[in-house]
Design a protein around this motif. Structure first.
Motif, PDB file in Angstrom:
ATOM      1  N   THR A  85       0.850  -1.179   0.000  1.00 30.91           N
ATOM      2  CA  THR A  85       0.000   0.000   0.000  1.00 30.91           C
ATOM      3  C   THR A  85       0.889   1.233   0.000  1.00 30.91           C
ATOM      4  N   ASN A  86       0.376   2.272  -0.543  1.00 34.67           N
ATOM      5  CA  ASN A  86       1.132   3.508  -0.607  1.00 34.67           C
ATOM      6  C   ASN A  86       1.113   4.161   0.774  1.00 34.67           C
ATOM      7  N   LYS A  87       2.264   4.188   1.423  1.00 36.83           N
ATOM      8  CA  LYS A  87       2.325   4.728   2.785  1.00 36.83           C
ATOM      9  C   LYS A  87       2.043   6.220   2.804  1.00 36.83           C
ATOM     10  N   ARG A  88       2.392   6.917   1.738  1.00 36.08           N
ATOM     11  CA  ARG A  88       2.097   8.357   1.682  1.00 36.08           C
ATOM     12  C   ARG A  88       0.591   8.598   1.752  1.00 36.08           C
ATOM     13  N   LYS A  89      -0.178   7.744   1.092  1.00 42.03           N
ATOM     14  CA  LYS A  89      -1.634   7.894   1.155  1.00 42.03           C
ATOM     15  C   LYS A  89      -2.147   7.645   2.570  1.00 42.03           C
ATOM     16  N   ILE A  90      -1.572   6.663   3.234  1.00 41.73           N
ATOM     17  CA  ILE A  90      -1.984   6.363   4.610  1.00 41.73           C
ATOM     18  C   ILE A  90      -1.679   7.552   5.512  1.00 41.73           C
ATOM     19  N   TYR A  91      -0.470   8.105   5.403  1.00 42.01           N
ATOM     20  CA  TYR A  91      -0.097   9.258   6.223  1.00 42.01           C
ATOM     21  C   TYR A  91      -0.992  10.456   5.915  1.00 42.01           C
ATOM     22  N   PHE A  92      -1.269  10.670   4.623  1.00 38.25           N
ATOM     23  CA  PHE A  92      -2.118  11.783   4.219  1.00 38.25           C
ATOM     24  C   PHE A  92      -3.521  11.638   4.810  1.00 38.25           C
ATOM     25  N   ASN A  93      -4.064  10.431   4.755  1.00 38.82           N
ATOM     26  CA  ASN A  93      -5.410  10.202   5.302  1.00 38.82           C
ATOM     27  C   ASN A  93      -5.440  10.369   6.819  1.00 38.82           C
ATOM     28  N   ILE A  94      -4.371   9.974   7.493  1.00 35.68           N
ATOM     29  CA  ILE A  94      -4.305  10.175   8.948  1.00 35.68           C
ATOM     30  C   ILE A  94      -4.332  11.661   9.268  1.00 35.68           C
ATOM     31  N   LEU A  95      -3.559  12.438   8.527  1.00 38.73           N
ATOM     32  CA  LEU A  95      -3.534  13.886   8.772  1.00 38.73           C
ATOM     33  C   LEU A  95      -4.856  14.543   8.399  1.00 38.73           C
ATOM     34  N   LYS A  96      -5.469  14.055   7.353  1.00 38.84           N
ATOM     35  CA  LYS A  96      -6.735  14.637   6.918  1.00 38.84           C
ATOM     36  C   LYS A  96      -7.859  14.347   7.904  1.00 38.84           C
ATOM     37  N   ASP A  97      -7.783  13.208   8.588  1.00 39.40           N
ATOM     38  CA  ASP A  97      -8.858  12.787   9.478  1.00 39.40           C
ATOM     39  C   ASP A  97      -8.686  13.230  10.930  1.00 39.40           C
ATOM     40  N   ILE A  98      -7.716  14.073  11.196  1.00 42.99           N
ATOM     41  CA  ILE A  98      -7.530  14.557  12.568  1.00 42.99           C
ATOM     42  C   ILE A  98      -8.725  15.420  12.956  1.00 42.99           C
ATOM     43  N   GLU A  99      -9.269  15.153  14.144  1.00 45.68           N
ATOM     44  CA  GLU A  99     -10.475  15.861  14.590  1.00 45.68           C
ATOM     45  C   GLU A  99     -10.176  17.011  15.550  1.00 45.68           C
ATOM     46  N   PHE A 100      -8.955  17.154  15.996  1.00 44.72           N
ATOM     47  CA  PHE A 100      -8.512  18.229  16.895  1.00 44.72           C
ATOM     48  C   PHE A 100      -9.279  18.230  18.214  1.00 44.72           C
ATOM     49  N   LYS A 101      -9.533  17.044  18.770  1.00 41.86           N
ATOM     50  CA  LYS A 101     -10.184  16.956  20.071  1.00 41.86           C
ATOM     51  C   LYS A 101      -9.168  16.888  21.198  1.00 41.86           C
ATOM     52  N   GLU A 102      -8.044  16.271  20.952  1.00 44.14           N
ATOM     53  CA  GLU A 102      -6.970  16.173  21.948  1.00 44.14           C
ATOM     54  C   GLU A 102      -5.753  16.909  21.397  1.00 44.14           C
ATOM     55  N   PRO A 103      -5.554  18.166  21.791  1.00 43.06           N
ATOM     56  CA  PRO A 103      -4.525  18.998  21.161  1.00 43.06           C
ATOM     57  C   PRO A 103      -3.103  18.453  21.311  1.00 43.06           C
ATOM     58  N   LYS A 104      -2.781  17.907  22.463  1.00 44.14           N
ATOM     59  CA  LYS A 104      -1.424  17.413  22.685  1.00 44.14           C
ATOM     60  C   LYS A 104      -1.138  16.209  21.771  1.00 44.14           C
ATOM     61  N   LYS A 105      -2.045  15.257  21.756  1.00 44.38           N
ATOM     62  CA  LYS A 105      -1.889  14.062  20.915  1.00 44.38           C
ATOM     63  C   LYS A 105      -1.903  14.438  19.437  1.00 44.38           C
ATOM     64  N   ASP A 106      -2.783  15.352  19.069  1.00 44.54           N
ATOM     65  CA  ASP A 106      -2.868  15.784  17.672  1.00 44.54           C
ATOM     66  C   ASP A 106      -1.596  16.499  17.226  1.00 44.54           C
ATOM     67  N   ALA A 107      -0.994  17.270  18.106  1.00 42.98           N
ATOM     68  CA  ALA A 107       0.256  17.958  17.769  1.00 42.98           C
ATOM     69  C   ALA A 107       1.364  16.949  17.478  1.00 42.98           C
ATOM     70  N   TYR A 108       1.455  15.922  18.301  1.00 44.97           N
ATOM     71  CA  TYR A 108       2.458  14.873  18.059  1.00 44.97           C
ATOM     72  C   TYR A 108       2.158  14.108  16.764  1.00 44.97           C
ATOM     73  N   THR A 109       0.897  13.822  16.518  1.00 43.22           N
ATOM     74  CA  THR A 109       0.511  13.101  15.305  1.00 43.22           C
ATOM     75  C   THR A 109       0.836  13.921  14.057  1.00 43.22           C
ATOM     76  N   ILE A 110       0.501  15.188  14.084  1.00 48.11           N
ATOM     77  CA  ILE A 110       0.787  16.057  12.943  1.00 48.11           C
ATOM     78  C   ILE A 110       2.291  16.114  12.695  1.00 48.11           C
ATOM     79  N   THR A 111       3.058  16.276  13.760  1.00 54.79           N
ATOM     80  CA  THR A 111       4.511  16.355  13.619  1.00 54.79           C
ATOM     81  C   THR A 111       5.072  15.069  13.015  1.00 54.79           C
ATOM     82  N   LYS A 112       4.650  13.954  13.537  1.00 57.30           N
ATOM     83  CA  LYS A 112       5.171  12.664  13.073  1.00 57.30           C
ATOM     84  C   LYS A 112       4.864  12.432  11.602  1.00 57.30           C
ATOM     85  N   TYR A 113       3.616  12.578  11.222  1.00 58.04           N
ATOM     86  CA  TYR A 113       3.229  12.226   9.865  1.00 58.04           C
ATOM     87  C   TYR A 113       3.590  13.296   8.842  1.00 58.04           C
TER      88      TYR A 113
END
Length: 132
Positions: free
Chosen positions: A53-81
């Protein structure tokens, strides 16, 4: 009786029984075809199962689906991906600016919700990214 002897042709031999193995050959061919069909099916299943599978698509979908409910976790997720996703210099520069803005949300114990400016910059960056 003389007539029977006269009618008998001496250069032709009597009928000989030939063993009939055609049923065994028939079943052997069916078994061979069955094995070939099964091996082709197994190969096709393995091909589609192991297709990368195309990992770039997976990373893109993870970033696109962030709901911004947990700011600390979301900040780490955004940074990582984002670091895994960007490839060109312009994208890297924009991603680093966004990651630097997210520093406030990562290292504090209590954080407020993520600013709409950061959300908009992430959306813009995701629009710029070329994911195929």
């Amino acid at each position: 009786m003389n007539e029977n002897i006269a009618l008998k042709i001496h250069d032709i031999k009597d009928i000989v029984k030939i063993p009939d193995n055609s049923i065994f050959i028939y079943f052997a061919l069916i078994l061979l075809c069955f094995i070939i069909v099964i091996s082709i099916i197994v190969f096709i299943i393995k091909y589609f199962k192991n297709k990368k599978t195309n990992k770039r698509k997976i990373y893109f979908n993870i970033l696109k689906d962030i709901e911004f409910k947990e700011p600390k976790k979301d900040a780490y997720t955004i940074t990582k991906y984002l670091r895994l996703l960007v490839s060109e210099d312009r994208e890297k520069r924009l991603a680093n600016e966004l990651i630097n803005e997210l520093e406030d949300y990562k290292y504090k114990k209590e954080v407020s919700s993520i600013d709409t400016n950061i959300k908009n910059r992430l959306t813009t960056l995701l629009d710029i990214l070329d994911v195929k």
